[in-house]
Design a protein around this motif. Structure first.
Motif, PDB file in Angstrom:
ATOM      1  N   ALA A 106      14.420   7.117 -12.125  1.00 60.12           N
ATOM      2  CA  ALA A 106      13.128   6.462 -11.889  1.00 60.12           C
ATOM      3  C   ALA A 106      11.953   7.145 -12.586  1.00 60.12           C
ATOM      4  O   ALA A 106      11.143   6.471 -13.244  1.00 60.12           O
ATOM      5  N   PRO A 107      11.772   8.477 -12.478  1.00 55.97           N
ATOM      6  CA  PRO A 107      10.622   9.089 -13.157  1.00 55.97           C
ATOM      7  C   PRO A 107      10.654   8.927 -14.677  1.00 55.97           C
ATOM      8  O   PRO A 107       9.632   8.630 -15.299  1.00 55.97           O
ATOM      9  N   SER A 108      11.837   9.094 -15.284  1.00 55.68           N
ATOM     10  CA  SER A 108      11.916   9.051 -16.747  1.00 55.68           C
ATOM     11  C   SER A 108      11.712   7.655 -17.304  1.00 55.68           C
ATOM     12  O   SER A 108      11.209   7.501 -18.421  1.00 55.68           O
ATOM     13  N   VAL A 109      12.088   6.621 -16.564  1.00 55.97           N
ATOM     14  CA  VAL A 109      11.886   5.250 -17.055  1.00 55.97           C
ATOM     15  C   VAL A 109      10.568   4.669 -16.548  1.00 55.97           C
ATOM     16  O   VAL A 109      10.269   3.513 -16.790  1.00 55.97           O
ATOM     17  N   GLU A 110       9.775   5.489 -15.841  1.00 56.83           N
ATOM     18  CA  GLU A 110       8.477   5.080 -15.311  1.00 56.83           C
ATOM     19  C   GLU A 110       8.603   3.838 -14.426  1.00 56.83           C
ATOM     20  O   GLU A 110       7.832   2.881 -14.546  1.00 56.83           O
ATOM     21  N   ALA A 111       9.603   3.881 -13.546  1.00 56.57           N
ATOM     22  CA  ALA A 111       9.795   2.771 -12.614  1.00 56.57           C
ATOM     23  C   ALA A 111       8.639   2.725 -11.623  1.00 56.57           C
ATOM     24  O   ALA A 111       8.093   3.756 -11.223  1.00 56.57           O
ATOM     25  N   ILE A 112       8.270   1.515 -11.242  1.00 53.40           N
ATOM     26  CA  ILE A 112       7.191   1.364 -10.277  1.00 53.40           C
ATOM     27  C   ILE A 112       7.656   1.674  -8.861  1.00 53.40           C
ATOM     28  O   ILE A 112       6.871   2.098  -8.001  1.00 53.40           O
ATOM     29  N   ALA A 113       8.948   1.472  -8.589  1.00 52.78           N
ATOM     30  CA  ALA A 113       9.516   1.750  -7.268  1.00 52.78           C
ATOM     31  C   ALA A 113      11.034   1.722  -7.369  1.00 52.78           C
ATOM     32  O   ALA A 113      11.604   1.264  -8.362  1.00 52.78           O
ATOM     33  N   ARG A 156       0.838  -1.195   0.000  1.00 50.74           N
ATOM     34  CA  ARG A 156       0.000   0.000   0.000  1.00 50.74           C
ATOM     35  C   ARG A 156       0.883   1.260   0.000  1.00 50.74           C
ATOM     36  O   ARG A 156       1.955   1.270   0.602  1.00 50.74           O
ATOM     37  N   LEU A 157       0.437   2.293  -0.616  1.00 50.59           N
ATOM     38  CA  LEU A 157       1.197   3.531  -0.666  1.00 50.59           C
ATOM     39  C   LEU A 157       0.817   4.470   0.472  1.00 50.59           C
ATOM     40  O   LEU A 157       0.911   5.673   0.366  1.00 50.59           O
ATOM     41  N   ARG A 158       0.299   3.925   1.551  1.00 52.94           N
ATOM     42  CA  ARG A 158      -0.029   4.745   2.700  1.00 52.94           C
ATOM     43  C   ARG A 158       0.128   3.883   3.936  1.00 52.94           C
ATOM     44  O   ARG A 158       0.145   2.663   3.856  1.00 52.94           O
ATOM     45  N   GLY A 159       0.232   4.502   5.080  1.00 56.11           N
ATOM     46  CA  GLY A 159       0.343   3.728   6.312  1.00 56.11           C
ATOM     47  C   GLY A 159       1.677   3.017   6.398  1.00 56.11           C
ATOM     48  O   GLY A 159       2.651   3.376   5.763  1.00 56.11           O
ATOM     49  N   PHE A 177      15.148  12.918   3.459  1.00 60.41           N
ATOM     50  CA  PHE A 177      14.640  12.619   2.118  1.00 60.41           C
ATOM     51  C   PHE A 177      13.266  11.963   2.210  1.00 60.41           C
ATOM     52  O   PHE A 177      12.325  12.341   1.497  1.00 60.41           O
ATOM     53  N   ALA A 178      13.143  10.944   3.072  1.00 66.10           N
ATOM     54  CA  ALA A 178      11.878  10.223   3.207  1.00 66.10           C
ATOM     55  C   ALA A 178      10.760  11.141   3.683  1.00 66.10           C
ATOM     56  O   ALA A 178       9.625  11.068   3.199  1.00 66.10           O
ATOM     57  N   GLU A 179      11.077  12.025   4.630  1.00 65.49           N
ATOM     58  CA  GLU A 179      10.055  12.949   5.128  1.00 65.49           C
ATOM     59  C   GLU A 179       9.571  13.879   4.021  1.00 65.49           C
ATOM     60  O   GLU A 179       8.375  14.174   3.904  1.00 65.49           O
ATOM     61  N   GLY A 180      10.510  14.323   3.181  1.00 67.25           N
ATOM     62  CA  GLY A 180      10.132  15.196   2.077  1.00 67.25           C
ATOM     63  C   GLY A 180       9.243  14.501   1.070  1.00 67.25           C
ATOM     64  O   GLY A 180       8.272  15.078   0.561  1.00 67.25           O
ATOM     65  N   GLN A 181       9.563  13.232   0.769  1.00 70.46           N
ATOM     66  CA  GLN A 181       8.751  12.482  -0.183  1.00 70.46           C
ATOM     67  C   GLN A 181       7.360  12.202   0.372  1.00 70.46           C
ATOM     68  O   GLN A 181       6.356  12.315  -0.334  1.00 70.46           O
ATOM     69  N   THR A 182       7.305  11.836   1.643  1.00 72.73           N
ATOM     70  CA  THR A 182       6.013  11.557   2.265  1.00 72.73           C
ATOM     71  C   THR A 182       5.142  12.810   2.275  1.00 72.73           C
ATOM     72  O   THR A 182       3.931  12.749   2.018  1.00 72.73           O
ATOM     73  N   ALA A 183       5.750  13.944   2.554  1.00 76.59           N
ATOM     74  CA  ALA A 183       5.001  15.206   2.572  1.00 76.59           C
ATOM     75  C   ALA A 183       4.424  15.541   1.201  1.00 76.59           C
ATOM     76  O   ALA A 183       3.373  16.185   1.099  1.00 76.59           O
ATOM     77  N   SER A 184       5.090  15.089   0.139  1.00 75.94           N
ATOM     78  CA  SER A 184       4.600  15.354  -1.217  1.00 75.94           C
ATOM     79  C   SER A 184       3.641  14.285  -1.709  1.00 75.94           C
ATOM     80  O   SER A 184       3.206  14.320  -2.859  1.00 75.94           O
ATOM     81  N   GLY A 185       3.316  13.322  -0.840  1.00 80.65           N
ATOM     82  CA  GLY A 185       2.349  12.293  -1.201  1.00 80.65           C
ATOM     83  C   GLY A 185       2.934  11.043  -1.814  1.00 80.65           C
ATOM     84  O   GLY A 185       2.202  10.204  -2.343  1.00 80.65           O
ATOM     85  N   THR A 186       4.247  10.889  -1.767  1.00 80.65           N
ATOM     86  CA  THR A 186       4.908   9.710  -2.323  1.00 80.65           C
ATOM     87  C   THR A 186       5.406   8.816  -1.199  1.00 80.65           C
ATOM     88  O   THR A 186       6.005   9.313  -0.243  1.00 80.65           O
ATOM     89  N   MET A 187       5.178   7.518  -1.327  1.00 88.99           N
ATOM     90  CA  MET A 187       5.640   6.600  -0.304  1.00 88.99           C
ATOM     91  C   MET A 187       7.164   6.567  -0.251  1.00 88.99           C
ATOM     92  O   MET A 187       7.829   6.438  -1.278  1.00 88.99           O
ATOM     93  N   ALA A 188       7.714   6.716   0.919  1.00 90.12           N
ATOM     94  CA  ALA A 188       9.162   6.608   1.123  1.00 90.12           C
ATOM     95  C   ALA A 188       9.392   5.942   2.468  1.00 90.12           C
ATOM     96  O   ALA A 188       8.997   6.482   3.503  1.00 90.12           O
ATOM     97  N   GLU A 189       9.992   4.793   2.448  1.00 90.97           N
ATOM     98  CA  GLU A 189      10.235   4.009   3.663  1.00 90.97           C
ATOM     99  C   GLU A 189      11.738   3.969   3.927  1.00 90.97           C
ATOM    100  O   GLU A 189      12.545   3.904   2.991  1.00 90.97           O
ATOM    101  N   PRO A 232      12.544  15.360  -7.640  1.00 95.64           N
ATOM    102  CA  PRO A 232      11.176  15.599  -8.105  1.00 95.64           C
ATOM    103  C   PRO A 232      10.146  14.671  -7.485  1.00 95.64           C
ATOM    104  O   PRO A 232       8.976  15.017  -7.366  1.00 95.64           O
ATOM    105  N   GLY A 233      10.581  13.467  -7.088  1.00 92.84           N
ATOM    106  CA  GLY A 233       9.658  12.546  -6.422  1.00 92.84           C
ATOM    107  C   GLY A 233       8.689  11.892  -7.381  1.00 92.84           C
ATOM    108  O   GLY A 233       8.857  11.908  -8.598  1.00 92.84           O
ATOM    109  N   GLY A 234       7.632  11.334  -6.809  1.00 90.62           N
ATOM    110  CA  GLY A 234       6.602  10.686  -7.611  1.00 90.62           C
ATOM    111  C   GLY A 234       6.737   9.188  -7.728  1.00 90.62           C
ATOM    112  O   GLY A 234       5.817   8.511  -8.176  1.00 90.62           O
ATOM    113  N   VAL A 235       7.887   8.627  -7.343  1.00 86.93           N
ATOM    114  CA  VAL A 235       8.105   7.181  -7.431  1.00 86.93           C
ATOM    115  C   VAL A 235       8.323   6.636  -6.018  1.00 86.93           C
ATOM    116  O   VAL A 235       9.221   7.097  -5.316  1.00 86.93           O
ATOM    117  N   PRO A 236       7.520   5.661  -5.581  1.00 89.14           N
ATOM    118  CA  PRO A 236       7.706   5.071  -4.247  1.00 89.14           C
ATOM    119  C   PRO A 236       9.123   4.534  -4.086  1.00 89.14           C
ATOM    120  O   PRO A 236       9.704   3.992  -5.035  1.00 89.14           O
TER     121      PRO A 236
END
Length: 664
Positions: free
Chosen positions: A230-237, A69-72, A313-325, A293-297
């Motif tokens: 990752a964004p340019s190759v449309e990676a899933i994660a 899941r991309l949340r929680g 880094f993870a906090e910044g991605q999470t704040a933008s709505g992207t999963m980062a663990e 730029p983000g956008g990729v989990p």
């Protein structure tokens, strides 16, 4: 509609009545329907309607396994589909497209011929690992570090590739331009873009081979390349192991470990890897915490809890709505922060990382696309070098191809002059030094092998069992390879026997430190073309404590070294030699002379191996040289591991002279 309160594409409404009950139960699991889930079901429902798959097939194949899941909190879902018909189709195309492949159980490995992966900057080496019995539709592109971290992490990334393939992933491990087995030399990498290109090539390759989704896995600077691409190759994660998030911090780390040499355009040299000034300037501009730029989990694995950039880094991605663990694992330090000879691979860590990655698997490959793409990739030429790649090195064309050697299927890269299409003439075999893979210390073996090929001499860079990309041996007993492992002597003898059977006129062993020791030990009782031994520690005997750092060895043996020098000044060693009282290294020299094959001992001027021979065994060494079998060369200023890259041409010059005049 299943609790979804937003706009829904018309195609979903059209297929609703036909969706299997099991899919509805899955969708209703959390009373929500995400667009991501809709896109995944687009393929499944179409295939159900067309009859190409059945509800029973989806259950058997594991298509109902969800992605994380991309949340929680992060959840692990293990997908291990057995799409046997689809997998065997893809595997058969993969295996028929290459001249040579290595099989371990259900997993086969090969190298995508470089010229099929020719980027703007030059041919890119792509090591492919896949399963012959299952394919879950996920392509994983592994991007390794550069420099010394390339050697220390090599076996760990090899193990990850194997485990991912066993779980159904198609894995492509790419070497960026000027690194590893790819074309080019490090000083030609003048921009960060030259390295980024390899990630794009790897992603394109796995998609052509049938992957419906692509996940990028990188380590250190390789993780940075993966995150940026990752964004340019449309990676899933992206799975990023100890990524370089601050280029300025990374460059400072390099500077602390670098050798300084005045040469135009050359910024620094770190463990045999050259970093041009323009490349360092590019790296310094990298700041993924502020500018990603983000956008990729993504999953970031930090070595310690003090790695503050990963958390930021993870906090910044999470704040933008992207999963980062963020995971914290000391397992990274066990191979990244140690010498390659002491690297340890944590099985628990690789298993957990494999599970996380496989959780993104779509569950089914693009079989028709793979059939068409791989059909185009099939080699047109026939003959012994149909899977070879043509490279430019020092202004000349050479050929290089992946081979497996002997009964144990040892992995190697064969480099030949452009016009050599079958075994002929001299072949120099480069053995593993310490625990470095077939690329050699600081990529020295790549440079030496290709340099020899420009001088009309073929070369083979080979991994012994437990090293690099070669198999582990029975029940994994030889991995990871360690200096002076007794089985290495058996491997060297097996390599010689197999190559002689292939028809090579003369096989010469070359090695540095441990590799030189192995070659000389085999030369005591085996007939072959000769030995090119760099900084051979002839005082070492099996069972002695192993100290991988030559300077650390000097410090720990100061008293012994001082005593040898004192007694040498009194003439004691000369008297004992005349009386037949000789240490093991003296008997070793005698046996080399008795066997009669040409031996070239090549030392740096301050190497203790040379110092020991001249202080402790002056009479034996002189007798060996007078016999004509043993020749000694001294190279001023070069270091034990040949990290002073500007002096490597002198080593190559001696190799060529010895092959032409002495050994050859």
């Amino acid at each position: 509609m299943v609790g979804h309160d937003g706009p829904v594409s018309d195609f979903c409404v059209t297929y609703l009545d036909s969706i299997d009950k099991r899919l509805l139960e899955y969708l209703d699991e959390d009373d929500e329907l995400k667009l991501d889930a809709i896109q995944r079901l687009r393929f499944y429902t179409s295939a159900l309607l067309e009859g190409s798959i059945t509800p029973e097939h989806t259950e058997e194949a594991g298509l109902l396994c969800a992605r994380p899941r991309l949340r929680g909190h992060l959840r692990h879902y293990v997908c291990s589909p057995r799409v046997r018909g689809s997998a065997s189709t893809v595997a058969s195309h993969l295996m028929s497209s290459f001249g040579t492949w290595l099989v371990t159980g259900d997993v086969f490995s090969t190298v995508e011929p470089f010229d099929r992966q020719s980027s703007t900057y030059g041919p890119i080496a792509t090591w492919v690992t896949a399963s012959s019995s299952c394919f879950n539709g996920l392509g994983v592109v592994i991007v390794p570090p550069v420099g010394y971290e390339h050697s220390s992490s090599f076996r760990a990334l090899h193990v990850l590739a194997q485990e991912l393939a066993e779980r159904g992933c198609l894995v492509a491990r790419v070497d960026p331009f000027g690194t590893g087995d790819s074309a080019g030399i490090a000083r030609d990498v003048t921009s960060f873009r030259a390295w980024q290109n390899a990630v794009q090539e790897g992603a394109a390759y796995v998609r052509k081979a049938g992957a419906r989704e692509v996940l990028l896995l990188g380590c250190r600077i390789g993780a940075t390349l993966a995150l940026l691409a990752a964004p340019s190759v449309e990676a899933i994660a992206v799975a990023a192991l100890a990524p370089v998030l601050s280029g300025r911090r990374y460059v400072r780390e390099l500077r602390m470990m670098s050798l300084h040499h005045e040469e135009a355009g050359l910024g620094m040299i770190v463990a045999g890897t050259e970093f041009p000034r323009s490349l360092l300037a590019d790296i310094s501009e990298v700041d993924l915490v502020r500018n990603y730029p983000g956008g990729v989990p993504c999953l970031l694995v930090a070595r310690t809890t003090s790695d503050d950039l990963e958390s930021a880094f993870a906090e910044g991605q999470t704040a933008s709505g992207t999963m980062a663990e963020v995971w914290v694992s000391s397992a990274l330090g066990r191979f990244l922060d140690r010498a390659a000879e002491e690297a340890v691979i944590d099985a628990t860590f690789t298993t957990e990382l494999t599970e996380w990655i496989c959780g993104w698997a779509p569950g089914v490959p693009d079989v028709d696309g793979a059939s068409a793409a791989l059909g185009d990739l099939s080699p047109v030429p026939s003959g012994p070098d149909c899977d070879a790649t043509s490279l430019t090195w020092a202004g000349r064309r050479v050929s290089e191809k992946f081979v497996t050697v002997g009964h144990d299927r040892l992995v190697g890269l064969l480099t030949t002059p452009q016009d050599v299409i079958s075994p002929a003439g001299n072949l120099v075999v480069f053995l593993n030094s310490g625990s470095d893979p077939h690329t050699g210390p600081g990529r020295a073996w790549v440079e030496m092998a290709r340099g020899l090929a420009t001088c009309q001499v073929s070369a083979l860079r080979v991994d012994m069992r437990g090293w690099g990309d070669s198999p582990d041996g029975p029940r994994g007993r030889y991995a990871p390879g360690r200096p002076y492992d007794p089985h290495s002597l058996d491997d060297v003898r097996a390599i010689l026997a197999w190559l002689c059977q292939q028809g090579w006129d003369r096989v010469v062993l070359a090695g540095l430190c441990v590799g030189a020791w192995l070659a000389l030990e085999v030369a005591r009782d085996t007939k072959f073309g000769g030995v090119l031994a760099l900084n051979a520690p002839m005082l070492y005997q099996l069972g002695d404590p192993i100290i991988v750092n030559s300077e650390a060895w000097r410090v720990s043996h100061q008293a012994e070294i001082a005593e040898i020098k004192r007694e040498a000044a009194t003439g004691r060693w000369d008297r004992e030699d005349r009386a037949g009282m000789r240490p093991p290294a003296g008997l070793w020299l005698d046996s080399l002379v008795e066997n009669g094959i040409p031996i070239s001992l090549i030392y740096s001027s301050d190497d203790y191996g040379l110092e020991y021979l001249t202080d402790r065994l002056p009479v034996r060494l002189a007798a060996a040289q007078e016999s004509g079998s043993v020749r000694v060369h001294v190279i001023p200023d070069i270091d034990h591991s040949m990290f002073r890259t500007w002096l490597r041409p002198k080593v190559l010059e001696i190799f060529v002279d010895e092959l032409n005049c002495g050994i050859g």
